[in-house]
Design a protein around this motif. Structure first.
Motif, mmCIF file in Angstrom:
data_model
loop_
_atom_site.group_PDB
_atom_site.id
_atom_site.type_symbol
_atom_site.label_atom_id
_atom_site.label_comp_id
_atom_site.label_asym_id
_atom_site.label_seq_id
_atom_site.Cartn_x
_atom_site.Cartn_y
_atom_site.Cartn_z
ATOM 1 N N THR A 115 0.911 -1.303 -0.217
ATOM 2 C CA THR A 115 -0.038 -0.305 0.062
ATOM 3 C C THR A 115 1.082 1.277 -0.132
ATOM 4 O OG1 THR A 115 0.079 0.025 2.638
ATOM 5 C CG2 THR A 115 -1.822 -0.920 1.087
ATOM 6 N N VAL A 116 0.190 2.507 0.227
ATOM 7 C CA VAL A 116 0.458 3.879 -0.259
ATOM 8 C C VAL A 116 0.422 4.269 0.955
ATOM 9 C CG1 VAL A 116 -0.560 4.721 -1.476
ATOM 10 C CG2 VAL A 116 1.814 5.725 -1.152
ATOM 11 N N GLN A 117 1.544 4.669 1.864
ATOM 12 C CA GLN A 117 0.465 5.640 3.065
ATOM 13 C C GLN A 117 1.749 6.897 3.228
ATOM 14 O OE1 GLN A 117 -2.031 4.190 5.209
ATOM 15 N NE2 GLN A 117 -1.770 2.475 4.300
ATOM 16 N N PRO A 118 0.304 7.869 3.219
ATOM 17 C CA PRO A 118 -0.716 7.962 4.302
ATOM 18 C C PRO A 118 -1.559 7.661 2.439
ATOM 19 C CG PRO A 118 0.189 9.771 4.219
ATOM 20 C CD PRO A 118 1.365 9.328 4.012
ATOM 21 N N GLY A 119 -3.089 6.672 2.249
ATOM 22 C CA GLY A 119 -3.975 7.382 1.239
ATOM 23 C C GLY A 119 -3.520 8.175 1.179
ATOM 24 N N GLN A 120 -3.823 9.857 0.863
ATOM 25 C CA GLN A 120 -4.401 10.458 0.738
ATOM 26 C C GLN A 120 -3.383 11.970 0.204
ATOM 27 O OE1 GLN A 120 -8.154 11.046 2.327
ATOM 28 N NE2 GLN A 120 -7.356 12.841 3.402
ATOM 29 N N ALA A 121 -3.502 12.431 -0.606
ATOM 30 C CA ALA A 121 -2.974 14.134 -0.651
ATOM 31 C C ALA A 121 -3.995 14.525 -1.289
ATOM 32 C CB ALA A 121 -1.312 13.966 -0.765
ATOM 33 N N ALA A 122 -3.284 15.983 -0.855
ATOM 34 C CA ALA A 122 -3.611 17.194 -1.467
ATOM 35 C C ALA A 122 -3.392 17.413 -3.099
ATOM 36 C CB ALA A 122 -3.807 18.514 -1.012
ATOM 37 N N GLN A 123 -4.400 17.933 -4.134
ATOM 38 C CA GLN A 123 -3.750 18.235 -5.639
ATOM 39 C C GLN A 123 -3.270 19.505 -5.630
ATOM 40 O OE1 GLN A 123 -7.456 18.399 -7.296
ATOM 41 N NE2 GLN A 123 -7.702 16.960 -7.789
ATOM 42 N N GLY A 124 -2.071 19.162 -6.645
ATOM 43 C CA GLY A 124 -1.537 20.754 -6.473
ATOM 44 C C GLY A 124 0.379 21.056 -6.006
ATOM 45 N N PRO A 158 -0.891 0.096 -5.438
ATOM 46 C CA PRO A 158 -1.319 0.844 -4.561
ATOM 47 C C PRO A 158 -1.781 2.198 -4.943
ATOM 48 C CG PRO A 158 1.147 -0.371 -4.576
ATOM 49 C CD PRO A 158 0.334 -0.718 -5.621
ATOM 50 N N THR A 159 -2.664 2.859 -4.411
ATOM 51 C CA THR A 159 -3.825 3.385 -4.599
ATOM 52 C C THR A 159 -3.624 4.811 -4.091
ATOM 53 O OG1 THR A 159 -4.826 2.317 -6.166
ATOM 54 C CG2 THR A 159 -5.866 4.384 -5.356
ATOM 55 N N LEU A 160 -2.985 6.383 -4.677
ATOM 56 C CA LEU A 160 -2.917 7.259 -3.647
ATOM 57 C C LEU A 160 -4.023 7.938 -3.953
ATOM 58 C CD1 LEU A 160 -1.085 9.166 -1.926
ATOM 59 C CD2 LEU A 160 -0.611 10.297 -3.817
ATOM 60 N N ALA A 168 4.784 18.349 -8.934
ATOM 61 C CA ALA A 168 3.255 18.546 -7.879
ATOM 62 C C ALA A 168 2.667 17.025 -8.292
ATOM 63 C CB ALA A 168 3.387 20.044 -8.365
ATOM 64 N N MET A 169 1.395 17.652 -7.115
ATOM 65 C CA MET A 169 0.642 16.688 -7.404
ATOM 66 C C MET A 169 0.060 17.444 -8.363
ATOM 67 S SD MET A 169 0.741 13.628 -5.594
ATOM 68 C CE MET A 169 2.397 13.872 -5.765
ATOM 69 N N PRO A 170 -0.729 15.934 -9.274
ATOM 70 C CA PRO A 170 -2.175 16.026 -10.208
ATOM 71 C C PRO A 170 -3.271 17.248 -9.996
ATOM 72 C CG PRO A 170 -2.142 13.959 -11.016
ATOM 73 C CD PRO A 170 -0.527 14.800 -9.853
ATOM 74 N N ALA A 171 -3.664 18.063 -10.824
ATOM 75 C CA ALA A 171 -4.855 18.663 -9.733
ATOM 76 C C ALA A 171 -6.442 18.060 -10.591
ATOM 77 C CB ALA A 171 -5.255 20.285 -10.224
ATOM 78 N N ASP A 172 -6.200 17.268 -12.012
ATOM 79 C CA ASP A 172 -7.099 17.101 -12.678
ATOM 80 C C ASP A 172 -7.280 15.687 -12.549
ATOM 81 O OD1 ASP A 172 -4.635 15.613 -13.861
ATOM 82 O OD2 ASP A 172 -4.787 16.203 -16.011
ATOM 83 N N THR A 173 -6.978 15.166 -11.693
ATOM 84 C CA THR A 173 -7.645 13.484 -11.033
ATOM 85 C C THR A 173 -8.018 13.293 -9.975
ATOM 86 O OG1 THR A 173 -6.907 11.340 -11.499
ATOM 87 C CG2 THR A 173 -4.812 13.126 -10.970
ATOM 88 N N GLU A 174 -8.597 12.177 -9.748
ATOM 89 C CA GLU A 174 -9.212 12.369 -8.418
ATOM 90 C C GLU A 174 -7.499 11.303 -7.565
ATOM 91 O OE1 GLU A 174 -12.892 11.446 -8.052
ATOM 92 O OE2 GLU A 174 -13.565 13.767 -7.981
ATOM 93 N N LYS A 175 -7.092 10.709 -8.529
ATOM 94 C CA LYS A 175 -6.492 9.418 -7.610
ATOM 95 C C LYS A 175 -5.101 8.749 -8.627
ATOM 96 C CE LYS A 175 -8.521 5.068 -9.551
ATOM 97 N NZ LYS A 175 -9.761 4.012 -10.017
#
Length: 241
Positions: A32-41, A174-176, A134-141
């Motif tokens: 898995t990828v931890q933590p499982g979420q991050a902010a876009q951009g 693994p999904t973020l 930087a995290m992409p801003a055009d996708t949710e995962k």
């Protein structure tokens, strides 16, 4: 009567505990990828958590493919004693803009290889940390397909993507999850932090995730035991009357 009630209480507790372990174990057994979420951009630091599922073999290599449909301009690995990290880059069809510059290639794969004498033995796990942005801003995962290699030659392919409405695959990738950054300033604090800030936060996030999960399981077990005690007490009271 007391002997029977005590045995019933023990049996109830054992069944509840076993059920909780059965529910928790499969999630932990996956890569898995931890933590499982991050902010876009923004930038973030994550850890690829790799448990050794074999009873006889040890994990000696991890390969993680980064999603090239949403490439990231900056990828940094955190040094891990006993492991060598190799970054593989690929040309981009469309350059990325980063700090006013055009980025024509991005990291497409990270490989961690164990040095002699190093391994993830049966019953153990290891975390491989990376700073991304930087995290992409055009996708949710973001999906990171991974290959886990054991010292007996066996390779487990964590590449299956979960589909809504269907059971979880045997070897999910693994999904973020990416969330919208708050416009009131949380974007800078959570998603827009620098890579150094993200890396510093990474060490805390893994421990917090483990602690929260452990406390949650303990709380459920305590609740089940309390309910069982209450039922046993009512039965004793009814028998006495």
């Amino acid at each position: 009567m007391r002997f029977t009630s005590a045995h019933r209480l023990a049996a109830t507790t054992a069944v509840a505990t076993a059920a909780l372990v059965a529910v928790a174990s499969p999630a932990f057994a996956h890569v898995t990828v931890q933590p499982g979420q991050a902010a876009q951009g923004g930038y973030t630091a994550v850890a690829f958590r790799v448990p050794d599922e074999s009873d006889t073999a040890s994990t000696v290599k991890l390969e993680v493919s980064l999603p090239m449909d949403h490439p990231m301009a900056s990828v940094r690995t955190q040094p891990l004693p006993g492991w060598t990290a190799t970054l593989e880059k690929s040309k981009l069809d469309k350059p990325l803009k980063s700090h006013g510059q055009d980025i024509t290639e991005a990291v497409s794969k990270i490989t961690w290889t164990a040095e002699p004498g190093t391994k993830v033995a049966p019953g153990q796990f290891q975390e491989f940390r990376v700073s991304l942005g930087a995290m992409p801003a055009d996708t949710e995962k973001l999906t990171f397909k991974a290959l886990q290699t054991y010292d007996d030659g066996n390779v487990v392919r964590w590449i299956d993507e979960a589909k809504e409405g269907q059971a979880e695959p045997a070897h999910p990738a693994p999904t973020l999850t990416l969330t919208k950054a708050d416009a009131a300033g949380d974007h800078h604090a959570a998603g827009g932090a620098s890579q150094d800030q993200a890396a510093a936060a990474s060490g805390k996030s893994g421990g917090s995730d483990n602690a929260a999960r452990t406390l949650g399981v303990v709380g459920i077990v305590v609740g089940v035991i309390g309910a069982a005690l209450g039922v046993a007490g009512l039965r004793r009271k009814s028998s006495a009357n």
